[in-house]
Design a protein around this motif. Sequence first.
Motif, mmCIF file in Angstrom:
data_model
loop_
_atom_site.group_PDB
_atom_site.id
_atom_site.type_symbol
_atom_site.label_atom_id
_atom_site.label_comp_id
_atom_site.label_asym_id
_atom_site.label_seq_id
_atom_site.Cartn_x
_atom_site.Cartn_y
_atom_site.Cartn_z
ATOM 1 N N GLU A 75 -11.426 -78.804 52.088
ATOM 2 C CA GLU A 75 -12.412 -79.884 52.158
ATOM 3 C C GLU A 75 -11.738 -81.198 52.560
ATOM 4 O OE1 GLU A 75 -15.582 -82.144 49.241
ATOM 5 O OE2 GLU A 75 -14.942 -80.109 48.732
ATOM 6 N N LEU A 76 -10.581 -81.469 51.983
ATOM 7 C CA LEU A 76 -9.841 -82.677 52.337
ATOM 8 C C LEU A 76 -9.393 -82.638 53.798
ATOM 9 C CD1 LEU A 76 -8.602 -85.364 51.546
ATOM 10 C CD2 LEU A 76 -6.637 -84.107 50.614
ATOM 11 N N LEU A 77 -8.945 -81.468 54.253
ATOM 12 C CA LEU A 77 -8.559 -81.319 55.660
ATOM 13 C C LEU A 77 -9.736 -81.603 56.589
ATOM 14 C CD1 LEU A 77 -6.330 -78.127 55.535
ATOM 15 C CD2 LEU A 77 -5.597 -80.415 56.230
ATOM 16 N N GLN A 78 -10.908 -81.084 56.238
ATOM 17 C CA GLN A 78 -12.091 -81.332 57.062
ATOM 18 C C GLN A 78 -12.425 -82.812 57.116
ATOM 19 O OE1 GLN A 78 -14.944 -78.621 55.245
ATOM 20 N NE2 GLN A 78 -14.859 -77.319 57.072
ATOM 21 N N MET A 79 -12.362 -83.478 55.973
ATOM 22 C CA MET A 79 -12.678 -84.913 55.945
ATOM 23 C C MET A 79 -11.659 -85.709 56.756
ATOM 24 S SD MET A 79 -14.165 -85.657 52.081
ATOM 25 C CE MET A 79 -12.563 -85.636 51.358
ATOM 26 N N ARG A 94 -6.361 -88.588 67.502
ATOM 27 C CA ARG A 94 -7.621 -87.867 67.744
ATOM 28 C C ARG A 94 -7.362 -86.382 68.020
ATOM 29 N NH1 ARG A 94 -8.568 -92.704 70.536
ATOM 30 N NH2 ARG A 94 -8.167 -91.677 72.516
ATOM 31 N N VAL A 95 -6.321 -86.085 68.778
ATOM 32 C CA VAL A 95 -5.998 -84.683 69.069
ATOM 33 C C VAL A 95 -5.565 -83.967 67.794
ATOM 34 C CG1 VAL A 95 -4.376 -83.165 70.277
ATOM 35 C CG2 VAL A 95 -5.485 -85.030 71.501
ATOM 36 N N ALA A 96 -4.819 -84.647 66.937
ATOM 37 C CA ALA A 96 -4.410 -84.034 65.666
ATOM 38 C C ALA A 96 -5.635 -83.612 64.853
ATOM 39 C CB ALA A 96 -3.543 -85.001 64.867
ATOM 40 N N GLY A 97 -6.653 -84.468 64.822
ATOM 41 C CA GLY A 97 -7.885 -84.110 64.120
ATOM 42 C C GLY A 97 -8.551 -82.888 64.722
ATOM 43 N N ILE A 99 -7.040 -80.517 66.389
ATOM 44 C CA ILE A 99 -6.181 -79.361 66.097
ATOM 45 C C ILE A 99 -6.507 -78.795 64.710
ATOM 46 C CG2 ILE A 99 -3.788 -78.705 65.550
ATOM 47 C CD1 ILE A 99 -4.095 -78.920 68.507
ATOM 48 N N VAL A 100 -6.677 -79.677 63.745
ATOM 49 C CA VAL A 100 -6.985 -79.205 62.390
ATOM 50 C C VAL A 100 -8.376 -78.583 62.344
ATOM 51 C CG1 VAL A 100 -7.336 -79.911 59.993
ATOM 52 C CG2 VAL A 100 -5.372 -80.743 61.279
ATOM 53 N N ASP A 101 -9.333 -79.154 63.056
ATOM 54 C CA ASP A 101 -10.655 -78.525 63.154
ATOM 55 C C ASP A 101 -10.517 -77.093 63.671
ATOM 56 O OD1 ASP A 101 -12.224 -80.568 62.166
ATOM 57 O OD2 ASP A 101 -12.745 -81.363 64.148
ATOM 58 N N LEU A 102 -9.698 -76.927 64.710
ATOM 59 C CA LEU A 102 -9.475 -75.614 65.301
ATOM 60 C C LEU A 102 -8.828 -74.675 64.283
ATOM 61 C CD1 LEU A 102 -9.356 -73.712 67.782
ATOM 62 C CD2 LEU A 102 -7.127 -74.736 68.271
ATOM 63 N N MET A 103 -7.834 -75.163 63.557
ATOM 64 C CA MET A 103 -7.166 -74.334 62.555
ATOM 65 C C MET A 103 -8.138 -73.874 61.475
ATOM 66 S SD MET A 103 -3.532 -76.273 62.103
ATOM 67 C CE MET A 103 -2.790 -75.001 61.077
ATOM 68 N N LEU A 104 -8.998 -74.789 61.038
ATOM 69 C CA LEU A 104 -9.979 -74.405 60.016
ATOM 70 C C LEU A 104 -10.989 -73.420 60.574
ATOM 71 C CD1 LEU A 104 -10.541 -77.933 58.417
ATOM 72 C CD2 LEU A 104 -9.373 -75.969 57.364
ATOM 73 N N GLU A 105 -11.393 -73.621 61.820
ATOM 74 C CA GLU A 105 -12.354 -72.707 62.453
ATOM 75 C C GLU A 105 -11.761 -71.307 62.586
ATOM 76 O OE1 GLU A 105 -14.246 -72.181 66.850
ATOM 77 O OE2 GLU A 105 -14.184 -74.222 66.051
ATOM 78 N N LEU A 106 -10.464 -71.232 62.923
ATOM 79 C CA LEU A 106 -9.795 -69.928 63.092
ATOM 80 C C LEU A 106 -9.291 -69.377 61.767
ATOM 81 C CD1 LEU A 106 -7.698 -70.675 66.289
ATOM 82 C CD2 LEU A 106 -9.820 -69.348 66.125
ATOM 83 N N ASN A 107 -9.487 -70.150 60.681
ATOM 84 C CA ASN A 107 -9.074 -69.754 59.344
ATOM 85 C C ASN A 107 -7.576 -69.460 59.279
ATOM 86 O OD1 ASN A 107 -9.690 -69.455 56.671
ATOM 87 N ND2 ASN A 107 -10.120 -67.263 56.837
ATOM 88 N N LEU A 108 -6.784 -70.357 59.854
ATOM 89 C CA LEU A 108 -5.330 -70.213 59.846
ATOM 90 C C LEU A 108 -4.754 -70.865 58.601
ATOM 91 C CD1 LEU A 108 -4.495 -71.126 63.540
ATOM 92 C CD2 LEU A 108 -4.656 -68.861 62.537
#
Length: 109
Positions: A75-79, A94-97, A99-108
């Motif tokens: 949840e903190l990562l998403q925020m 902005r790209v770092a954000g 990248i993390v969205d992508l990681m959460l989407e891929l459940n890494l």
Amino acid sequence: MTVRLDPGEIARLVGVMGISSGPPVTKETPLKEVLVQFLHFASQECCGECAVGHMGTAALSSLLEKEELSPEDRELLQMLSRLLCTSAKCGAGRVAGKIVDLMLELNLN
């Protein structure tokens, strides 16, 4: 549109760009590790004009270095990633954000 990621290609690009701040990136390097290394790079390369970019990227990378992410961590990562995507002044933040969205989407995790 579905984007397919080839972990080997991402590792190659990270190596070519010289953004690896950790062990050498190879085709066998897990995608999560490659992306965390990118986040370390983004934290160092943020323009420094906003606290969101500099501190946000550092917080993301330290959270993602954990072996297991708790639901609260996710949840903190998403925020943080949403905040970076919308509020960071420079592209690195902005790209770092994203990248993390992508990681959460891929459940890494």
